[in-house]
Write an enzyme that holds these catalytic residues in place. Structure first.
Site, PDB file in Angstrom:
ATOM      1  N   SER A  17       9.208  12.742   2.271  1.00 14.58           N
ATOM      2  CA  SER A  17       8.085  12.225   3.071  1.00 14.58           C
ATOM      3  C   SER A  17       6.827  12.059   2.220  1.00 14.58           C
ATOM      4  CB  SER A  17       7.750  13.205   4.201  1.00 14.58           C
ATOM      5  OG  SER A  17       8.809  13.311   5.109  1.00 14.58           O
ATOM      6  N   ILE A  18       6.110  10.982   2.488  1.00 11.58           N
ATOM      7  CA  ILE A  18       4.825  10.769   1.810  1.00 11.58           C
ATOM      8  C   ILE A  18       3.886  11.943   2.115  1.00 11.58           C
ATOM      9  CG2 ILE A  18       2.767   9.303   1.834  1.00 11.58           C
ATOM     10  CD1 ILE A  18       4.719   6.882   2.172  1.00 11.58           C
ATOM     11  N   ASP A  62       4.373  16.550  19.083  1.00 14.39           N
ATOM     12  CA  ASP A  62       4.675  15.141  19.340  1.00 14.39           C
ATOM     13  C   ASP A  62       3.319  14.502  19.622  1.00 14.39           C
ATOM     14  OD1 ASP A  62       5.165  12.652  20.567  1.00 14.39           O
ATOM     15  OD2 ASP A  62       7.159  13.318  21.182  1.00 14.39           O
ATOM     16  N   VAL A  63       2.911  13.552  18.796  1.00 12.03           N
ATOM     17  CA  VAL A  63       1.540  13.023  18.901  1.00 12.03           C
ATOM     18  C   VAL A  63       1.272  12.244  20.184  1.00 12.03           C
ATOM     19  CG1 VAL A  63       1.072  12.989  16.411  1.00 12.03           C
ATOM     20  CG2 VAL A  63       2.131  10.982  17.506  1.00 12.03           C
ATOM     21  N   TYR A 156       9.229  -6.255   9.743  1.00  8.78           N
ATOM     22  CA  TYR A 156       8.276  -5.174   9.986  1.00  8.78           C
ATOM     23  C   TYR A 156       7.757  -5.253  11.438  1.00  8.78           C
ATOM     24  CZ  TYR A 156       5.180  -1.452   8.429  1.00  8.78           C
ATOM     25  OH  TYR A 156       4.548  -0.239   8.261  1.00  8.78           O
ATOM     26  N   LYS A 163       0.145  -1.245  12.688  1.00 11.89           N
ATOM     27  CA  LYS A 163      -0.676  -0.980  11.486  1.00 11.89           C
ATOM     28  C   LYS A 163      -2.008  -1.727  11.558  1.00 11.89           C
ATOM     29  CE  LYS A 163       2.091   1.821   9.198  1.00 11.89           C
ATOM     30  NZ  LYS A 163       1.891   3.276   9.374  1.00 11.89           N
ATOM     31  N   ARG A 193      11.110   4.840  -0.616  1.00  7.73           N
ATOM     32  CA  ARG A 193      12.343   5.227   0.105  1.00  7.73           C
ATOM     33  C   ARG A 193      12.178   6.561   0.832  1.00  7.73           C
ATOM     34  NH1 ARG A 193      17.284   2.733  -0.920  1.00  7.73           N
ATOM     35  NH2 ARG A 193      16.993   1.010  -2.381  1.00  7.73           N
ATOM     36  N   LEU A 195      12.695   8.539   5.059  1.00 11.06           N
ATOM     37  CA  LEU A 195      13.453   8.467   6.312  1.00 11.06           C
ATOM     38  C   LEU A 195      12.985   7.282   7.161  1.00 11.06           C
ATOM     39  CD1 LEU A 195      15.579  10.372   7.559  1.00 11.06           C
ATOM     40  CD2 LEU A 195      13.705  11.497   8.779  1.00 11.06           C
TER      41      LEU A 195
END
Ligand code: NAD
Length: 256
Positions: A17-18, A62-63, A156, A163, A193, A195
């Site tokens: 994850s970033i 959970d946001v 996308y 976004k 790359r 998830l």
């Protein structure tokens, strides 16, 4: 660089994850870091990663859940003495079926779900962070965006619309919160790359095109994004807010 700083990181799912690349940089700089995770499926891996940086708090969020946001920021206030310096927002979601085929066919409920999770969550968590950051004398918030919010990137789709909402929210939040010395910025990353990236049908094509057309003709990795976040979250960027920093080998500068 982050000695004495207290951070909350949203969006770690696993070591790719970033958000984890950013958290590692913060931890190396001496920050204390609280983490949230979404769902039991990833709890174990997030707890293990958090433990490796001696995190004082790992909690579920959970946001989409306003009560959950209130609870989490209450827990953060408890462990960090009522203050927070850094918020990393690295969360997005759209249904897999909406990341293939035609954007035109996106149904109403999944359109709003993508925007709720991927964009409104920044507004809701920035609002919850505001009093804690004010108490700390200021703060810095970073979120993760992508060029697909500014230009049409095949596949996308609805995530691009989310976004665009996120990008605009960064600017309005920067204006509102700037009076309290709270900065809000975005990083626009090239394909990495992870998830989340795996659910985008055209992801291998996006990678191949970057390699061919970006000025630097190479991929970015999560740690490149971590380094950019380190800058934006640190005091070196104390007069930088409302902006987007591109970490994409220069791809965004190209016309074709
Ligand atoms: P990732 O799958 O590791 O992270 C996405 C995170 O969002 C996960 O931790 C997931 O649990 C979380 N999430 C999804 N729905 C949630 C919800 N309802 N509540 C709370 N958390 C939820 O993938 P990543 O690539 O590290 O994604 C992080 C951010 O970076 C996203 O905003 C993504 O759009 C953005 N980004 C990624 C790339 C890329 O190529 N990987 C490029 C540009 C921007």
């Amino acid at each position: 660089m982050f000695s004495g700083k207290r951070a909350l990181v949203l969006g770690v799912a696993n070591k790719r994850s970033i958000a984890w690349a950013i958290a590692r940089r913060l931890a190396e700089g001496g920050a204390q870091i609280a983490f949230t995770f979404q769902g039991e499926r990833i709890e174990k891996s997030v707890r293990e990663l958090a433990e490796s940086v001696s995190s004082p708090l790992v909690t579920e969020l959970d946001v989409r859940d306003d009560a959950g946001i209130d609870r989490v920021f209450g827990e953060v206030a408890d462990v960090f003495g009522g203050e927070l310096d850094i918020l990393v927002h690295s969360v997005a979601f759209a249904a897999a079926e909406d990341l293939e085929g035609r954007f035109t066919d996106t149904p109403r409920d999944r359109f709003w779900m993508a925007i709720d999770i991927s964009a409104y969550s920044l507004v809701a968590t920035a609002r919850a962070a505001e009093p804690l950051m004010e108490q700390a004398g200021g703060g810095s918030i970073v979120t993760m965006t992508y060029l697909g919010g500014e230009r049409a990137v095949p596949h996308y789709n609805v995530m691009g619309v989310a976004k665009a909402t996120l990008d605009s929210s960064v600017k309005y939040l920067a204006w509102d919160l700037g009076q309290k010395n709270i900065r809000v910025n975005a990083i626009s990353a090239g394909p990495v790359r992870t998830l989340a990236a795996r659910s985008i049908a055209g992801f291998p094509t996006m990678e191949a095109i970057v390699e061919e057309r970006a000025p630097l003709r190479r991929h970015v990795d999560a740690d490149d994004v971590g380094a950019a976040a380190e800058y934006l979250l640190g005091d070196g960027a104390k007069n930088v807010t409302g902006t987007t920093l591109y970490v994409d080998s220069g791809y965004h500068a190209m016309g074709m």
